[in-house]
Design a protein around this motif. Structure first.
Motif, PDB file in Angstrom:
ATOM      1  N   LEU A 244     -40.470 118.754 -18.827  1.00 29.50           N
ATOM      2  CA  LEU A 244     -41.349 117.962 -17.963  1.00 29.50           C
ATOM      3  C   LEU A 244     -42.607 117.577 -18.726  1.00 29.50           C
ATOM      4  O   LEU A 244     -42.974 118.215 -19.722  1.00 29.50           O
ATOM      5  N   PRO A 245     -43.321 116.553 -18.256  1.00 32.70           N
ATOM      6  CA  PRO A 245     -44.520 116.066 -18.965  1.00 32.70           C
ATOM      7  C   PRO A 245     -45.575 117.140 -19.157  1.00 32.70           C
ATOM      8  O   PRO A 245     -45.620 118.137 -18.439  1.00 32.70           O
TER       9      PRO A 245
ATOM     10  N   GLN B  30     -37.090 112.093 -13.374  1.00 41.12           N
ATOM     11  CA  GLN B  30     -37.585 111.697 -14.693  1.00 41.12           C
ATOM     12  C   GLN B  30     -36.474 111.053 -15.519  1.00 41.12           C
ATOM     13  O   GLN B  30     -36.666 109.992 -16.125  1.00 41.12           O
ATOM     14  N   ASN B  31     -35.302 111.684 -15.537  1.00 41.04           N
ATOM     15  CA  ASN B  31     -34.180 111.155 -16.319  1.00 41.04           C
ATOM     16  C   ASN B  31     -33.643 109.848 -15.745  1.00 41.04           C
ATOM     17  O   ASN B  31     -33.308 108.926 -16.495  1.00 41.04           O
TER      18      ASN B  31
ATOM     19  N   VAL C   9     -41.833 106.803 -14.389  1.00 41.63           N
ATOM     20  CA  VAL C   9     -42.124 107.786 -13.350  1.00 41.63           C
ATOM     21  C   VAL C   9     -43.295 108.623 -13.847  1.00 41.63           C
ATOM     22  O   VAL C   9     -43.233 109.191 -14.940  1.00 41.63           O
ATOM     23  N   HIS C  10     -44.359 108.674 -13.045  1.00 43.33           N
ATOM     24  CA  HIS C  10     -45.563 109.423 -13.413  1.00 43.33           C
ATOM     25  C   HIS C  10     -45.777 110.533 -12.399  1.00 43.33           C
ATOM     26  O   HIS C  10     -45.817 110.275 -11.198  1.00 43.33           O
TER      27      HIS C  10
ATOM     28  N   ARG D 254     -35.943 107.016 -16.643  1.00 42.69           N
ATOM     29  CA  ARG D 254     -35.718 106.581 -18.034  1.00 42.69           C
ATOM     30  C   ARG D 254     -34.465 105.721 -18.136  1.00 42.69           C
ATOM     31  O   ARG D 254     -34.456 104.693 -18.810  1.00 42.69           O
TER      32      ARG D 254
END
Length: 95
Positions: free
Chosen positions: A87-88, A55-56, A65-66, A59
């Motif tokens: 996290l999402p 994730q980082n 990133v999904h 970015r």
């Protein structure tokens, strides 16, 4: 077009090196990643670290990133580790 990666089964320290290499390669090749986590049956903190890294890094590289359909196992681990803010929202604990 996003690159779809499906992870299955066990995602623990024993698979961490291969999983991280697979995801790093995909991240550098694709403009966007969709990571299907619906079939992950077991995971540990090594895998959680990989997801946070992915994730980082996404970015940092400005590549989305999904995380798609995290399994109940993953949602429960996120809740147990208190990673809901990291996290999402898809990782919210299953009720």
């Amino acid at each position: 077009m996003p690159k779809l990666i499906v992870l299955e089964g066990e995602q623990t320290i024993y698979q961490a090196r291969d999983t991280q290499q697979q995801l790093a390669s995909a991240l550098h090749e694709a403009k966007e990643i969709q990571l299907d986590l619906s079939q992950v049956q077991d995971a540990d903190t090594a895998f959680m670290q990989i997801l946070i890294w992915l994730q980082n890094e996404g970015r940092r590289l400005e590549k989305p990133v999904h995380f798609i359909q995290p399994s109940s196992c993953l949602r429960n681990i996120v809740a147990a580790l208190g990673l809901q803010d990291v996290l999402p929202s898809d990782f919210g604990a299953q009720s």
